[in-house]
Design an enzyme around this catalytic site. Structure first.
Site, mmCIF file in Angstrom:
data_model
loop_
_atom_site.group_PDB
_atom_site.id
_atom_site.type_symbol
_atom_site.label_atom_id
_atom_site.label_comp_id
_atom_site.label_asym_id
_atom_site.label_seq_id
_atom_site.Cartn_x
_atom_site.Cartn_y
_atom_site.Cartn_z
ATOM 1 N N ASP A 1 -2.208 41.461 30.458
ATOM 2 C CA ASP A 1 -2.947 42.718 30.413
ATOM 3 C C ASP A 1 -4.376 42.521 29.909
ATOM 4 O O ASP A 1 -4.648 41.626 29.130
ATOM 5 C CB ASP A 1 -2.279 43.697 29.434
ATOM 6 C CG ASP A 1 -1.099 44.405 30.073
ATOM 7 O OD1 ASP A 1 -0.894 44.235 31.280
ATOM 8 O OD2 ASP A 1 -0.407 45.131 29.337
ATOM 9 N N PRO B 1 -9.207 62.943 15.701
ATOM 10 C CA PRO B 1 -10.417 62.145 15.924
ATOM 11 C C PRO B 1 -10.861 61.395 14.664
ATOM 12 O O PRO B 1 -11.708 60.512 14.737
ATOM 13 C CB PRO B 1 -11.472 63.172 16.353
ATOM 14 C CG PRO B 1 -10.866 64.512 16.187
ATOM 15 C CD PRO B 1 -9.420 64.382 15.860
ATOM 16 N N GLU C 1 -9.055 73.475 14.365
ATOM 17 C CA GLU C 1 -10.079 72.769 13.601
ATOM 18 C C GLU C 1 -9.502 71.625 12.770
ATOM 19 O O GLU C 1 -10.225 70.847 12.198
ATOM 20 C CB GLU C 1 -10.834 73.753 12.709
ATOM 21 C CG GLU C 1 -12.153 74.225 13.297
ATOM 22 C CD GLU C 1 -12.079 74.635 14.763
ATOM 23 O OE1 GLU C 1 -11.227 75.469 15.109
ATOM 24 O OE2 GLU C 1 -12.869 74.103 15.550
ATOM 25 N N ARG D 1 5.229 50.620 27.101
ATOM 26 C CA ARG D 1 5.168 49.516 28.074
ATOM 27 C C ARG D 1 5.222 48.136 27.409
ATOM 28 O O ARG D 1 5.454 47.133 28.071
ATOM 29 C CB ARG D 1 3.955 49.650 28.987
ATOM 30 C CG ARG D 1 2.624 49.626 28.282
ATOM 31 C CD ARG D 1 1.514 50.085 29.197
ATOM 32 N NE ARG D 1 1.389 49.228 30.365
ATOM 33 C CZ ARG D 1 0.930 47.984 30.328
ATOM 34 N NH1 ARG D 1 0.563 47.451 29.197
ATOM 35 N NH2 ARG D 1 0.845 47.272 31.439
HETATM 36 N N1 ADE Z 1 -7.327 65.146 18.714
HETATM 37 C C1 ADE Z 1 -8.554 65.572 19.076
HETATM 38 N N2 ADE Z 1 -9.333 64.562 19.438
HETATM 39 C C2 ADE Z 1 -8.572 63.420 19.318
HETATM 40 C C3 ADE Z 1 -8.834 62.053 19.542
HETATM 41 N N3 ADE Z 1 -10.007 61.605 19.967
HETATM 42 N N4 ADE Z 1 -7.837 61.189 19.301
HETATM 43 C C4 ADE Z 1 -6.638 61.611 18.863
HETATM 44 N N5 ADE Z 1 -6.346 62.892 18.622
HETATM 45 C C5 ADE Z 1 -7.306 63.808 18.851
#
Ligand code: ADE
Length: 250
Positions: free
Chosen positions: A194, A113, A141, A179
Protein backbone atom coordinates in the site's frame (compact mmCIF):
# COMPACT_ATOMS: atom_id res chain seq x y z
CA UNK A 1 -27.43 -11.38 3.93
CA UNK A 2 -27.82 -14.45 1.81
CA UNK A 3 -27.15 -17.79 3.44
CA UNK A 4 -24.65 -19.01 0.82
CA UNK A 5 -22.75 -15.71 0.97
CA UNK A 6 -22.37 -16.02 4.72
CA UNK A 7 -21.30 -19.63 4.46
CA UNK A 8 -18.73 -18.96 1.73
CA UNK A 9 -17.17 -16.09 3.65
CA UNK A 10 -17.16 -18.07 6.85
CA UNK A 11 -15.49 -21.07 5.25
CA UNK A 12 -12.88 -18.84 3.62
CA UNK A 13 -11.95 -17.45 6.97
CA UNK A 14 -10.76 -20.03 9.43
CA UNK A 15 -10.76 -17.70 12.40
CA UNK A 16 -13.90 -18.36 14.31
CA UNK A 17 -14.01 -15.49 16.77
CA UNK A 18 -14.44 -11.81 15.87
CA UNK A 19 -11.03 -10.25 15.78
CA UNK A 20 -12.27 -6.73 16.35
CA UNK A 21 -15.46 -5.13 17.53
CA UNK A 22 -16.30 -1.56 16.56
CA UNK A 23 -19.14 0.36 18.24
CA UNK A 24 -20.04 3.72 16.74
CA UNK A 25 -21.87 6.38 18.80
CA UNK A 26 -23.74 8.91 16.70
CA UNK A 27 -26.85 11.05 16.62
CA UNK A 28 -27.22 10.12 12.93
CA UNK A 29 -27.36 6.31 12.84
CA UNK A 30 -29.04 6.47 9.43
CA UNK A 31 -25.81 7.90 8.03
CA UNK A 32 -24.20 4.45 8.45
CA UNK A 33 -27.09 2.47 6.95
CA UNK A 34 -25.20 1.12 3.94
CA UNK A 35 -21.73 2.51 4.21
CA UNK A 36 -20.24 -0.64 5.78
CA UNK A 37 -22.05 -2.91 3.34
CA UNK A 38 -19.58 -2.84 0.47
CA UNK A 39 -16.30 -4.37 -0.62
CA UNK A 40 -13.66 -5.25 1.91
CA UNK A 41 -15.62 -4.13 4.98
CA UNK A 42 -18.65 -6.15 3.96
CA UNK A 43 -16.48 -9.21 3.40
CA UNK A 44 -14.69 -8.74 6.71
CA UNK A 45 -18.04 -8.52 8.50
CA UNK A 46 -19.38 -11.62 6.77
CA UNK A 47 -16.18 -13.49 7.58
CA UNK A 48 -16.53 -12.38 11.21
CA UNK A 49 -13.20 -10.62 11.19
CA UNK A 50 -14.97 -7.51 12.45
CA UNK A 51 -18.31 -6.78 14.06
CA UNK A 52 -19.64 -3.24 13.60
CA UNK A 53 -22.54 -1.87 15.64
CA UNK A 54 -24.10 1.56 15.23
CA UNK A 55 -25.69 3.14 18.34
CA UNK A 56 -28.07 6.07 18.38
CA UNK A 57 -26.89 8.40 21.16
CA UNK A 58 -30.49 9.50 21.70
CA UNK A 59 -31.30 6.03 22.99
CA UNK A 60 -28.97 6.73 25.93
CA UNK A 61 -30.82 9.91 26.98
CA UNK A 62 -33.27 9.88 29.88
CA UNK A 63 -35.21 13.12 29.27
CA UNK A 64 -38.47 13.44 27.40
CA UNK A 65 -36.92 15.37 24.48
CA UNK A 66 -33.94 13.04 24.15
CA UNK A 67 -31.54 15.97 24.21
CA UNK A 68 -28.00 15.19 23.16
CA UNK A 69 -26.77 18.81 23.03
CA UNK A 70 -27.13 22.08 24.92
CA UNK A 71 -25.88 25.67 24.93
CA UNK A 72 -22.26 26.30 25.96
CA UNK A 73 -21.48 27.60 29.45
CA UNK A 74 -19.78 30.98 29.10
CA UNK A 75 -21.82 31.81 26.00
CA UNK A 76 -20.87 31.65 22.36
CA UNK A 77 -22.26 30.23 19.16
CA UNK A 78 -23.63 26.79 18.58
CA UNK A 79 -24.39 23.82 20.74
CA UNK A 80 -22.20 21.42 22.68
CA UNK A 81 -22.78 17.68 22.89
CA UNK A 82 -23.84 16.69 26.38
CA UNK A 83 -21.79 14.27 28.43
CA UNK A 84 -24.57 12.21 30.07
CA UNK A 85 -25.67 10.15 27.01
CA UNK A 86 -22.03 9.50 26.07
CA UNK A 87 -21.11 8.36 29.61
CA UNK A 88 -24.21 6.11 29.70
CA UNK A 89 -23.32 4.60 26.32
CA UNK A 90 -19.73 3.85 27.35
CA UNK A 91 -20.91 2.40 30.65
CA UNK A 92 -23.29 0.08 28.83
CA UNK A 93 -20.98 -0.88 25.98
CA UNK A 94 -17.66 -1.17 27.84
CA UNK A 95 -19.04 -2.03 31.26
CA UNK A 96 -17.34 0.87 33.01
CA UNK A 97 -16.79 4.62 32.67
CA UNK A 98 -13.44 4.41 34.41
CA UNK A 99 -10.76 4.58 31.78
CA UNK A 100 -8.23 2.74 33.94
CA UNK A 101 -10.67 -0.18 34.22
CA UNK A 102 -11.32 -0.58 30.48
CA UNK A 103 -10.58 -4.16 29.39
CA UNK A 104 -7.22 -4.42 27.64
CA UNK A 105 -7.40 -3.58 23.93
CA UNK A 106 -10.35 -1.19 24.46
CA UNK A 107 -9.97 2.20 22.80
CA UNK A 108 -12.50 4.99 23.11
CA UNK A 109 -11.86 7.29 20.17
CA UNK A 110 -13.24 10.78 19.76
CA UNK A 111 -13.29 11.97 16.15
CA UNK A 112 -12.56 15.70 16.09
CA UNK A 113 -10.46 18.24 14.18
CA UNK A 114 -8.44 18.74 17.39
CA UNK A 115 -7.23 15.13 17.34
CA UNK A 116 -3.96 13.47 16.41
CA UNK A 117 -3.70 13.29 12.60
CA UNK A 118 -4.69 9.92 11.15
CA UNK A 119 -1.75 8.35 9.31
CA UNK A 120 -1.20 4.83 8.02
CA UNK A 121 0.95 4.12 11.09
CA UNK A 122 -1.91 5.16 13.39
CA UNK A 123 -4.34 2.85 11.56
CA UNK A 124 -1.75 0.08 11.82
CA UNK A 125 -1.41 0.59 15.59
CA UNK A 126 -5.18 0.24 16.06
CA UNK A 127 -5.34 -2.79 13.76
CA UNK A 128 -2.52 -4.53 15.62
CA UNK A 129 -3.28 -3.47 19.17
CA UNK A 130 -7.01 -2.89 19.63
CA UNK A 131 -9.74 -5.48 20.13
CA UNK A 132 -12.63 -3.16 20.83
CA UNK A 133 -13.02 0.34 19.38
CA UNK A 134 -15.73 2.74 20.44
CA UNK A 135 -15.93 5.66 18.03
CA UNK A 136 -17.61 8.83 19.28
CA UNK A 137 -18.83 11.04 16.44
CA UNK A 138 -18.75 14.64 17.65
CA UNK A 139 -21.21 17.21 16.30
CA UNK A 140 -21.94 20.87 16.46
CA UNK A 141 -19.37 23.15 18.04
CA UNK A 142 -17.86 20.36 20.07
CA UNK A 143 -18.26 17.80 22.81
CA UNK A 144 -18.34 18.52 26.56
CA UNK A 145 -14.67 18.37 27.58
CA UNK A 146 -15.43 15.97 30.44
CA UNK A 147 -15.91 13.25 27.82
CA UNK A 148 -12.31 13.81 26.75
CA UNK A 149 -11.07 14.13 30.32
CA UNK A 150 -12.64 10.94 31.62
CA UNK A 151 -13.47 8.56 28.78
CA UNK A 152 -11.43 9.12 25.64
CA UNK A 153 -8.21 7.19 25.09
CA UNK A 154 -7.46 8.64 21.62
CA UNK A 155 -8.66 11.80 19.88
CA UNK A 156 -8.24 11.44 16.11
CA UNK A 157 -8.54 13.91 13.23
CA UNK A 158 -8.67 12.74 9.61
CA UNK A 159 -7.20 15.99 8.30
CA UNK A 160 -6.79 19.72 8.75
CA UNK A 161 -10.30 20.70 7.71
CA UNK A 162 -13.58 20.91 9.57
CA UNK A 163 -16.38 18.45 8.82
CA UNK A 164 -19.87 19.09 10.10
CA UNK A 165 -19.55 16.00 12.24
CA UNK A 166 -17.35 13.05 13.08
CA UNK A 167 -19.45 10.55 11.07
CA UNK A 168 -17.46 10.65 7.80
CA UNK A 169 -14.27 10.52 9.88
CA UNK A 170 -15.53 7.39 11.68
CA UNK A 171 -16.09 5.74 8.29
CA UNK A 172 -12.59 6.70 7.11
CA UNK A 173 -10.96 5.44 10.31
CA UNK A 174 -12.95 2.18 10.25
CA UNK A 175 -12.04 1.51 6.63
CA UNK A 176 -8.34 2.26 7.17
CA UNK A 177 -8.23 -0.13 10.15
CA UNK A 178 -10.44 -3.00 8.95
CA UNK A 179 -8.50 -3.55 5.72
CA UNK A 180 -5.37 -4.08 7.84
CA UNK A 181 -6.91 -6.84 9.97
CA UNK A 182 -5.53 -10.33 9.27
CA UNK A 183 -7.35 -12.01 6.34
CA UNK A 184 -9.46 -8.92 5.54
CA UNK A 185 -7.92 -8.41 2.12
CA UNK A 186 -8.05 -12.06 1.15
CA UNK A 187 -5.16 -14.12 -0.17
CA UNK A 188 -4.74 -12.30 -3.49
CA UNK A 189 -4.05 -8.87 -2.07
CA UNK A 190 -1.95 -7.54 0.72
CA UNK A 191 -1.52 -4.26 2.52
CA UNK A 192 2.26 -4.58 2.39
CA UNK A 193 2.51 -2.70 -0.92
CA UNK A 194 0.00 0.00 0.00
CA UNK A 195 0.89 3.65 -0.36
CA UNK A 196 2.46 5.09 2.82
CA UNK A 197 3.56 1.70 4.14
CA UNK A 198 7.14 2.70 3.34
CA UNK A 199 6.45 6.43 3.46
CA UNK A 200 6.08 6.43 -0.32
CA UNK A 201 3.08 7.01 -2.54
CA UNK A 202 2.01 4.09 -4.72
CA UNK A 203 3.52 3.42 -8.16
CA UNK A 204 1.32 3.71 -11.30
CA UNK A 205 -0.85 0.76 -12.33
CA UNK A 206 -2.01 -0.34 -15.80
CA UNK A 207 -4.31 -3.02 -17.19
CA UNK A 208 -5.76 -3.92 -20.63
CA UNK A 209 -5.79 -2.57 -23.28
CA UNK A 210 -2.07 -2.12 -24.02
CA UNK A 211 -2.86 0.82 -26.25
CA UNK A 212 -5.75 3.09 -25.31
CA UNK A 213 -6.30 6.03 -27.65
CA UNK A 214 -2.59 6.15 -28.38
CA UNK A 215 -1.60 6.02 -24.69
CA UNK A 216 0.60 2.98 -24.30
CA UNK A 217 1.42 0.89 -21.26
CA UNK A 218 5.14 1.33 -20.37
CA UNK A 219 7.24 -1.27 -22.17
CA UNK A 220 8.96 -2.47 -18.98
CA UNK A 221 5.67 -3.87 -17.61
CA UNK A 222 5.16 -6.08 -20.65
CA UNK A 223 8.54 -7.84 -20.62
CA UNK A 224 8.09 -10.11 -17.60
CA UNK A 225 11.46 -9.14 -16.06
CA UNK A 226 10.38 -8.96 -12.42
CA UNK A 227 13.54 -7.40 -11.05
CA UNK A 228 13.36 -4.68 -13.68
CA UNK A 229 9.63 -4.12 -13.00
CA UNK A 230 10.35 -3.85 -9.28
CA UNK A 231 13.08 -1.24 -9.94
CA UNK A 232 10.79 0.74 -12.25
CA UNK A 233 7.95 0.73 -9.71
CA UNK A 234 10.24 1.89 -6.91
CA UNK A 235 11.61 4.69 -9.10
CA UNK A 236 8.11 5.80 -10.11
CA UNK A 237 6.89 5.75 -6.51
CA UNK A 238 9.87 7.87 -5.48
CA UNK A 239 9.38 10.27 -8.41
CA UNK A 240 5.71 10.77 -7.54
CA UNK A 241 6.44 11.23 -3.84
CA UNK A 242 9.18 13.79 -4.64
CA UNK A 243 6.78 15.67 -6.89
CA UNK A 244 3.72 15.94 -4.67
CA UNK A 245 4.54 14.76 -1.14
CA UNK A 246 8.15 15.71 -0.46
CA UNK A 247 7.30 15.92 3.23
CA UNK A 248 6.94 12.11 3.37
CA UNK A 249 10.60 11.64 2.48
CA UNK A 250 11.94 13.65 5.42
N1 ADE B 1 -15.04 16.27 12.96
C1 ADE B 1 -15.05 17.45 12.31
N2 ADE B 1 -13.95 17.60 11.57
C2 ADE B 1 -13.20 16.46 11.75
C3 ADE B 1 -11.95 16.03 11.26
N3 ADE B 1 -11.22 16.76 10.43
N4 ADE B 1 -11.50 14.84 11.67
C4 ADE B 1 -12.22 14.07 12.51
N5 ADE B 1 -13.40 14.44 13.02
C5 ADE B 1 -13.90 15.63 12.64
Amino acid sequence: MKQFERLAAFTANKMLAFRMKIDVLTIFPEFFKEVFDFGIIRRARLAEIVEINIHDLRSFTTDKHQKTDDRPFGGGDGMVMKCEPIFSAIEQIVGTCERENYPSGTKVVLLSPQGKPLKQAVAREFADGAKHLILICGRYEGVDERVNDALVTDEISIGDYVLSGGEPAAVVLTDAIVRLLPNALGSKTSAVNDSFTENLLDYPHYTQPRDFRGMEVPEVLLGGNHAEIERWRKAKALEKTMKIRKDLLK
